[in-house]
Design an enzyme around this catalytic site. Structure first.
Site: not given
Length: 252
Positions: A138, A151
Site C-alpha cells: 500500500s 497498518y
C-alpha cells in the site's frame, strides 16, 4: 495484454475487494485461479464470476498449519503465480493506545501471511525455474497516515520482504514484486469520508473533495484498475524487486 492460458494463480483474500478484482483480470487472461480466504461463501461468489473455471480453498494465512494444509490440498496444481493480497486494516488509534494483541494481529496477517505463503509455494517455482509473486502492499507504507501505525508499518515490511526475496529467487527466474495501491474508491472510503465529515464538521462532499484533491488525477483508483495493474506486471518479464505505485498520483 498477456496470455495466461496454462498458468495457475493462487490469490489470497480472493473473496472480495482487490483480491476478487485481480482474480477476475487473471482469469480473463486465461489463468486458472485458486481463490483462498476465510469466507467460503464470498470465495464461491467470486468464483462464479470468473471467465475460466476456478477453485476455492479456505485458509487462514497467519496460521502455519492452515497454510501447510492448503499447500497439501493443492499439490495437484502447478501454482506459477502467487498473489499475496490478504490483509487487515487494524486499529485506528494513537500508537500509545494500541493493545499489543491488536498490533500483533495486523502483522500476523499482513506480514507473516506473506512469509508463510511464499515459504509454501516458492520451492515449486524455484524447482521449475519459473514463477511470479505479487505482494499487495500500500502507498500507506510510504507516507504518514495518522493513527494507523500498525497498518503502515506492516505494509512497509512487505515492501522490504519483497525486495530482499527477489534477490534470493531471481537466479531461479522467479520474479517477486509489490503492488502498492492508493486509496480505492468504494464503500470503505465512503465510510471514512462520512466519519471525517462528522469529526470536522463538514459535509461528505467536502471531506471527499479535500482528500482526492491530494492526488494528481484528482480521484482515487478503482478495484478494476488494481486488477489490471497486476495483469500488467505479469506482462513485464524484466520486472522484479520493484514496488509499483497505483495511486492516481496520491504519492509522487
Amino acid at each position: 495484454m498477456i496470455d495466461l492460458n496454462g498458468r495457475t494463480a493462487l490469490i489470497t483474500g480472493g473473496g472480495s475487494g482487490l483480491g476478487a478484482a485481480i482474480a477476475l483480470e487473471l482469469a480473463g487472461a486465461g489463468a486458472r485461479v485458486i481463490l483462498t480466504g476465510r469466507d467460503l461463501e464470498a470465495l464461491e461468489r467470486t468464483a462464479a464470476r470468473l471467465a475460466t473455471p476456478g477453485r476455492v480453498e479456505q485458509v487462514d494465512v497467519a496460521d502455519p498449519d492452515s497454510v501447510g494444509s492448503l499447500a497439501e490440498r493443492v499439490r495437484d496444481e502447478t501454482v506459477s503465480i502467487l498473489v499475496n493480497n490478504a490483509g487487515v486494516a487494524g486499529p485506528v488509534a494513537p500508537l500509545t493506545e494500541i493493545a499489543p494483541e491488536d498490533w500483533d494481529e495486523v502483522f500476523a496477517v499482513n506480514v507473516r501471511g506473506v512469509y508463510l505463503l511464499c515459504r509454501a509455494f516458492l520451492p515449486g517455482m524455484t524447482e521449475r525455474r519459473s514463477g511470479d509473486v505479487i505482494n499487495v502492499a500500500s502507498v500507506s507504507g510510504k507516507r504518514p497516515l495518522t493513527r494507523r501505525t500498525p497498518y503502515c508499518a506492516s505494509k512497509m515490511a512487505v515492501i522490504g520482504l519483497t525486495s530482499t526475496l527477489a534477490t534470493e529467487v531471481g537466479p531461479y527466474d522467479v520474479r517477486v514484486n509489490t503492488l502498492s495501491p492508493g486509496p480505492v474508491d468504494g464503500a470503505r472510503m465512503d465510510r471514512n469520508f462520512r466519519l471525517e465529515a462528522e469529526r470536522g464538521g463538514t459535509t461528505y462532499d467536502e471531506a471527499k473533495a479535500a482528500f482526492v484533491g491530494r492526488a494528481a488525477l484528482g480521484r482515487m483508483v478503482t478495484e478494476a484498475e488494481v486488477g489490471r495493474a497486476a495483469l500488467a506486471m505479469l506482462a513485464m518479464p524484466g520486472l522484479t524487486g520493484s514496488d509499483v505505485d497505483l495511486s492516481a498520483g496520491m504519492v509522487a
